[in-house]
Design a protein around this motif. Sequence first.
Motif, mmCIF file in Angstrom:
data_model
loop_
_atom_site.group_PDB
_atom_site.id
_atom_site.type_symbol
_atom_site.label_atom_id
_atom_site.label_comp_id
_atom_site.label_asym_id
_atom_site.label_seq_id
_atom_site.Cartn_x
_atom_site.Cartn_y
_atom_site.Cartn_z
ATOM 1 N N UNK A 290 0.861 -1.184 0.000
ATOM 2 C CA UNK A 290 0.000 0.000 0.000
ATOM 3 C C UNK A 290 0.897 1.234 0.000
ATOM 4 N N UNK A 291 1.258 1.772 -1.149
ATOM 5 C CA UNK A 291 2.150 2.932 -1.192
ATOM 6 C C UNK A 291 1.472 4.194 -0.660
ATOM 7 N N UNK A 292 2.281 5.097 -0.180
ATOM 8 C CA UNK A 292 1.795 6.360 0.387
ATOM 9 C C UNK A 292 1.301 7.288 -0.719
ATOM 10 N N UNK A 293 0.128 7.900 -0.500
ATOM 11 C CA UNK A 293 -0.385 8.900 -1.434
ATOM 12 C C UNK A 293 0.085 10.290 -1.054
ATOM 13 N N UNK A 294 -0.374 11.289 -1.806
ATOM 14 C CA UNK A 294 0.089 12.660 -1.574
ATOM 15 C C UNK A 294 -1.044 13.649 -1.336
ATOM 16 N N UNK A 295 -2.274 13.272 -1.604
ATOM 17 C CA UNK A 295 -3.373 14.220 -1.538
ATOM 18 C C UNK A 295 -4.117 14.100 -0.211
ATOM 19 N N UNK A 296 -4.886 15.137 0.120
ATOM 20 C CA UNK A 296 -5.679 15.142 1.343
ATOM 21 C C UNK A 296 -7.158 15.163 0.974
ATOM 22 N N UNK A 297 -7.977 14.568 1.819
ATOM 23 C CA UNK A 297 -9.411 14.495 1.561
ATOM 24 C C UNK A 297 -10.087 15.828 1.833
ATOM 25 N N UNK A 298 -11.144 16.152 1.105
ATOM 26 C CA UNK A 298 -11.872 17.405 1.360
ATOM 27 C C UNK A 298 -12.602 17.333 2.698
ATOM 28 N N UNK A 299 -12.957 18.474 3.293
ATOM 29 C CA UNK A 299 -13.650 18.462 4.592
ATOM 30 C C UNK A 299 -15.091 17.984 4.449
ATOM 31 N N UNK A 300 -15.701 17.629 5.606
ATOM 32 C CA UNK A 300 -17.096 17.239 5.632
ATOM 33 C C UNK A 300 -17.318 15.787 5.277
ATOM 34 N N UNK A 301 -18.598 15.371 5.261
ATOM 35 C CA UNK A 301 -18.919 13.992 4.865
ATOM 36 C C UNK A 301 -18.421 13.715 3.448
ATOM 37 N N UNK A 302 -18.049 12.464 3.196
ATOM 38 C CA UNK A 302 -17.416 12.106 1.928
ATOM 39 C C UNK A 302 -18.275 11.118 1.140
ATOM 40 N N UNK A 303 -18.318 11.341 -0.165
ATOM 41 C CA UNK A 303 -18.967 10.379 -1.043
ATOM 42 C C UNK A 303 -18.078 9.139 -1.184
ATOM 43 N N UNK A 304 -18.693 7.941 -1.187
ATOM 44 C CA UNK A 304 -17.971 6.692 -1.397
ATOM 45 C C UNK A 304 -18.415 6.114 -2.737
ATOM 46 N N UNK A 305 -17.431 5.811 -3.599
ATOM 47 C CA UNK A 305 -17.772 5.285 -4.920
ATOM 48 C C UNK A 305 -16.848 4.131 -5.285
ATOM 49 N N UNK B 232 -7.535 -2.315 -4.073
ATOM 50 C CA UNK B 232 -8.179 -3.192 -5.053
ATOM 51 C C UNK B 232 -7.173 -3.697 -6.083
ATOM 52 N N UNK B 233 -7.375 -4.919 -6.548
ATOM 53 C CA UNK B 233 -6.508 -5.452 -7.613
ATOM 54 C C UNK B 233 -6.995 -5.012 -8.980
ATOM 55 N N UNK B 234 -8.171 -4.373 -9.017
ATOM 56 C CA UNK B 234 -8.685 -3.822 -10.258
ATOM 57 C C UNK B 234 -9.739 -2.778 -9.953
ATOM 58 N N UNK B 235 -9.894 -1.776 -10.807
ATOM 59 C CA UNK B 235 -10.887 -0.735 -10.587
ATOM 60 C C UNK B 235 -10.411 0.323 -9.610
ATOM 61 N N UNK B 236 -11.371 1.133 -9.131
ATOM 62 C CA UNK B 236 -11.038 2.274 -8.278
ATOM 63 C C UNK B 236 -12.024 2.382 -7.112
ATOM 64 N N UNK B 237 -11.486 2.681 -5.932
ATOM 65 C CA UNK B 237 -12.289 3.056 -4.775
ATOM 66 C C UNK B 237 -12.036 4.530 -4.535
ATOM 67 N N UNK B 238 -13.116 5.318 -4.530
ATOM 68 C CA UNK B 238 -12.957 6.772 -4.405
ATOM 69 C C UNK B 238 -13.667 7.281 -3.151
ATOM 70 N N UNK B 239 -12.990 8.197 -2.448
ATOM 71 C CA UNK B 239 -13.562 8.906 -1.303
ATOM 72 C C UNK B 239 -13.530 10.391 -1.622
ATOM 73 N N UNK B 240 -14.711 11.030 -1.566
ATOM 74 C CA UNK B 240 -14.745 12.454 -1.885
ATOM 75 C C UNK B 240 -14.213 12.752 -3.273
#
Length: 587
Positions: free
Chosen positions: A316-331, A386-394
Amino acid sequence: MLRQYLGPLKWAVAGLAALLLGATGLNLVLPQIMKRFIDSARLGAGADMGLLLRLAGLYIALAVGVQLLNAGATYVGARVGWTATNRLRGDLMAHLLSLDMREHKERTPGEMIERIDGDVTALSNFFSQFAVRVFGAALLLTGAVVMFYVTDVRVGLAITVFVGVTLFLMNRVRKRGVEPTRLERESSARLFGYVEERLAGLEDVRALGAGEHHLRGFLRVQRDFFSRSVLSWARRNVVWQLSMVLFAVGYVGILSAAVGLYAAGAITLGTAFLLYQYMSMVEEPIDQLTQQLQDLQKAGASLGRIGELLALRTGIPEGERTLPPGPLEVRFEGVEFSYAPEDPQSRGVLRDVNFTLEAGQTLGLLGRTGSGKTTLTRLVSRLYDPTGGHVRLGGLDTRDVRLHDLRSRVAVVTQDVQLFQASVRDNLSFFDAAVPDHRVEEALREVGLGSWLDTLAQGVRTPLPTGSLSAGQAQLLAFARVMLRDPAVVILDEPSSRLDPATEAQLTRAMTRLLSGRTAIVIAHRLDTVARADRILVLGGGEVIENGERADLERDPRSHYAALLRAGQGAERGLHGAETGAAAVLA
């Protein structure tokens, strides 16, 4: 390794070196004083009593000085060693926590404890005294050999040959103990792992009468550890045994030379004693080198095992971005996942999973055991990628987000709540001293534990013994932990699976407050748990069987969710009928 962990302690190491070198210098002077004392005392009545007293006083003072310097070196060395090894323990712990779950599944907690503590403890002497003591021993050895040359060149040459042969032979045999010691450490780790696993499952072992079986297993593991310990000890002791044999020959040689030279009138009695003293000074550093070489064998084995751990790299490599404030959409977008992606024959746990959970909504996640529900939530909290596809938060791919930021915004409450033998506040804050007591109290009252809190003698500072809470109280305490963190996404894994109806009602009220204004995923087997969810997702065999608004699915008689509701209502009517019949029979 030495540079990394002793570099910040350079002044303490320099002080340790000064103490050891001072003790070495005084050790070289002491035999000279003794020689002069003996030669002066042999004059008998013509001896200068004042000189003898001064020499005796000087010898005692210097001998006491040597002991004080050695005591100081021992104290400073212990501080250096434990400071360095504790830093290494901290680095190892941080590294292990950064690894993904695949690595932790392959090793028991007991084995990890032995790696972090046992192997590092074996390095304590290596960090604290190895380099300095080897340097000090080499200096003392060189000084003693030089003093032999000053006394008699022939004796000096003989001692030089003796020292050279001794060091050569010791160097040849020193590596024999490294591999047995490594195997000893491995068997020790297996022993720790075996004990930890059996203690964790002690209730089941006792309830099923399996104590004798596990005891036999413990004896097998212990026997293997004992056998390897004896073998490694024997291999390491070859260096010490060789040293004993060689010095037995050396002492016979030096005493023979001293007696022969004294009988020939070439040296005085004091010089003969001086030769014996310097021979002991040759033995002392070589004995010290022998001990250090044995410790180096242990350190070599431990360093190899520690190096293996540090060489592990997270998937699980380290990312660089930060999540936006408030409740987050899960996709989830075409998400595939397998626990063994390298095996082409392995069937994926999740296959082509697609759904969107809007910010602030609650998703009820349903499905049979093994359908992939828990795995799906682990992808949201990024215990796996995931081994395929994308999991997105916010709107951000979880692989692009900093791990610390993601896990501080996503909270997970599992079925088995882990409680620590610590105070209530430490159990909620995870030992974060920066969290004030009043925030802990507010979180407890928010989830309905206010009356329980009022019964505690020391409030949130009251110790919480393991096993002192009911299952419902433990779940509420876990909810309070989440309240304290104030995350954007909450994942609840079957929160009411083991509760009675009254406690479940209290938990439902707390869950309503907990999920208010947050995005939530609730795994449930009991449909009452998701009765207030905004959306329902049904998994089967790793695939999405059904996904939609809860109210819409409830009205659709053809939906899986509606079928589950009808089945649940039928089961309740059957249970109620059975209870009524039983009551009639009893009456």
